[in-house]
Scaffold this motif. Sequence first.
Motif, PDB file in Angstrom:
ATOM      1  N   HIS A  65       0.844  -1.204   0.000  1.00 48.75           N
ATOM      2  CA  HIS A  65       0.000   0.000   0.000  1.00 48.75           C
ATOM      3  C   HIS A  65       0.875   1.248   0.000  1.00 48.75           C
ATOM      4  O   HIS A  65       2.042   1.222   0.413  1.00 48.75           O
ATOM      5  CB  HIS A  65      -0.956   0.011   1.190  1.00 48.75           C
ATOM      6  N   GLU A  66       0.295   2.319  -0.462  1.00 45.69           N
ATOM      7  CA  GLU A  66       0.990   3.601  -0.509  1.00 45.69           C
ATOM      8  C   GLU A  66      -0.062   4.693  -0.654  1.00 45.69           C
ATOM      9  O   GLU A  66      -1.200   4.421  -1.001  1.00 45.69           O
ATOM     10  CB  GLU A  66       1.954   3.656  -1.707  1.00 45.69           C
ATOM     11  N   GLN A  67       0.335   5.936  -0.342  1.00 45.80           N
ATOM     12  CA  GLN A  67      -0.601   7.047  -0.506  1.00 45.80           C
ATOM     13  C   GLN A  67      -0.151   7.903  -1.675  1.00 45.80           C
ATOM     14  O   GLN A  67       1.044   8.153  -1.842  1.00 45.80           O
ATOM     15  CB  GLN A  67      -0.637   7.872   0.775  1.00 45.80           C
ATOM     16  N   VAL A  68      -1.099   8.325  -2.509  1.00 45.82           N
ATOM     17  CA  VAL A  68      -0.737   9.158  -3.657  1.00 45.82           C
ATOM     18  C   VAL A  68      -1.660  10.368  -3.767  1.00 45.82           C
ATOM     19  O   VAL A  68      -2.796  10.343  -3.325  1.00 45.82           O
ATOM     20  CB  VAL A  68      -0.792   8.382  -5.002  1.00 45.82           C
ATOM     21  N   GLU A  69      -1.117  11.396  -4.389  1.00 43.90           N
ATOM     22  CA  GLU A  69      -1.917  12.532  -4.857  1.00 43.90           C
ATOM     23  C   GLU A  69      -2.182  12.256  -6.317  1.00 43.90           C
ATOM     24  O   GLU A  69      -1.273  11.850  -7.047  1.00 43.90           O
ATOM     25  CB  GLU A  69      -1.113  13.843  -4.762  1.00 43.90           C
ATOM     26  N   THR A  70      -3.389  12.439  -6.761  1.00 42.25           N
ATOM     27  CA  THR A  70      -3.660  12.145  -8.168  1.00 42.25           C
ATOM     28  C   THR A  70      -4.636  13.142  -8.754  1.00 42.25           C
ATOM     29  O   THR A  70      -5.498  13.690  -8.054  1.00 42.25           O
ATOM     30  CB  THR A  70      -4.219  10.721  -8.336  1.00 42.25           C
ATOM     31  N   GLN A  71      -4.471  13.386 -10.084  1.00 45.28           N
ATOM     32  CA  GLN A  71      -5.416  14.208 -10.838  1.00 45.28           C
ATOM     33  C   GLN A  71      -6.380  13.324 -11.609  1.00 45.28           C
ATOM     34  O   GLN A  71      -7.277  13.814 -12.281  1.00 45.28           O
ATOM     35  CB  GLN A  71      -4.657  15.099 -11.841  1.00 45.28           C
ATOM     36  N   ALA A  72      -6.168  12.013 -11.523  1.00 44.13           N
ATOM     37  CA  ALA A  72      -6.967  11.081 -12.331  1.00 44.13           C
ATOM     38  C   ALA A  72      -8.435  11.138 -11.944  1.00 44.13           C
ATOM     39  O   ALA A  72      -8.783  11.263 -10.770  1.00 44.13           O
ATOM     40  CB  ALA A  72      -6.430   9.660 -12.155  1.00 44.13           C
TER      41      ALA A  72
END
Lengths: 82, 82, 151, 151
Positions: free
Chosen positions: A18-25
């Motif tokens: 698992h990981e945390q992301v910022e996304t524009q998707a």
Amino acid sequence: MIELRYFAWLRERVGTGHEQVETQAATVAELIEELKARDEGYAFAFSDLKAIRAAVDQDLVDLDAPIAGAKEVAFFPPMTGG
Amino acid sequence: MIELRYFAWLRERVGTGHEQVETQAATVAELIEELKARDEGYAFAFSDLKAIRAAVDQDLVDLDAPIAGAKEVAFFPPMTGG
Amino acid sequence: MPEIIVQSDPFDMGEMLNRFAARQANAGAVVSFSGIVRDVATGDLDAMEIEHYPGMTEKALAKIAGEAMTRWQLADAFILHRHGRMGQGETIMMVATASRHRADAFAAAEFLMDYLKSRAPFWKKEITGEGAAWVAARDEDEDALARWQQQ
Amino acid sequence: MPEIIVQSDPFDMGEMLNRFAARQANAGAVVSFSGIVRDVATGDLDAMEIEHYPGMTEKALAKIAGEAMTRWQLADAFILHRHGRMGQGETIMMVATASRHRADAFAAAEFLMDYLKSRAPFWKKEITGEGAAWVAARDEDEDALARWQQQ
């Protein structure tokens, strides 16, 4: 921030569970494109989209599903329960 | 001599579970006709042939089955196992 | 309410069947399915490892069981699925259904199994003398699912 | 060889399932069906009495089980059927099947039940506050059988 989760061989290929992301998707498929652009490991993990299943907030969805407001998106191979 | 056996409500209507008979009947159906001719009890027991099943030597058969050489013929209502 | 259990510990399928049947006050038909770890074709399976998605697993199983309860005249349904490592001969999972009608109990149990196989978040890995390999999903499991969607 | 048991004594369905599953060396799928005495519509069932045809019963069950073994890829099959008097909640009978393929285990168990219902020489009588009445055969049980003959 969205929490991403990976299972089975997708977890092994990505190298983390698992990981945390910022996304524009806007959709799961767009999120996958962002991840593939990161590095060869992700590109390899997601190379065959027919072998990828996804869940948004723990509900199984199609890859064109929106992710707006989602807390958790999970990726994994076809399930083999039972 | 043939051993006749009766089960369930057919046994109750005939009034016995088994008996031995001499018969000239060639088939199960002919044997039933002989039995019905005996008395009103038998005639009543065998009045609805659609509700009668038969076995010759413990194999389920149609009513037109031959009984030549049979040791045991059994009569009973439709089965309700399970 | 269907009972859903997800655990790593071994369980006794006979005990579970008795427990399930005992709480059926008036359903004459009880069907069970149990899945057991079997050997691989090469005959050298050391163990099976099942990964799952905690949280989603329980949710997916409850949804599948609820769907079975609405599709058929069921008095009750039960799903138990293990995760973690297990050896040959160990029971992997079990479903049970109860109904007044045997056809409903059978159909619902088969439906639960077909959904479990490819829609509940479990992934099997076989550990053999050769190493470890993820079990591939099978087309026939997708086909088995398709027949329920046509109805 | 399928195991066939005909007895008047009560039995423990869970114990029987465990016993059956334990002897499946390499069949990953085990299906069971258990039939339990349930109340009648009027709610006053005292007991059920099952008459059978000793000799023919065992023969008919062995034939049905043998047919299931040839029709499907089964590793094993099991039938236990009681006769005599039994109370509400008691287990009447049980079938179990084992296969490498769950679809075969399910189909064979349902086939065994459909044949048992109307081709094995058992007759049920319900004892209620009103007296004793033979259970009538149901058309839908004949219909259930017909689908296996078409194949």
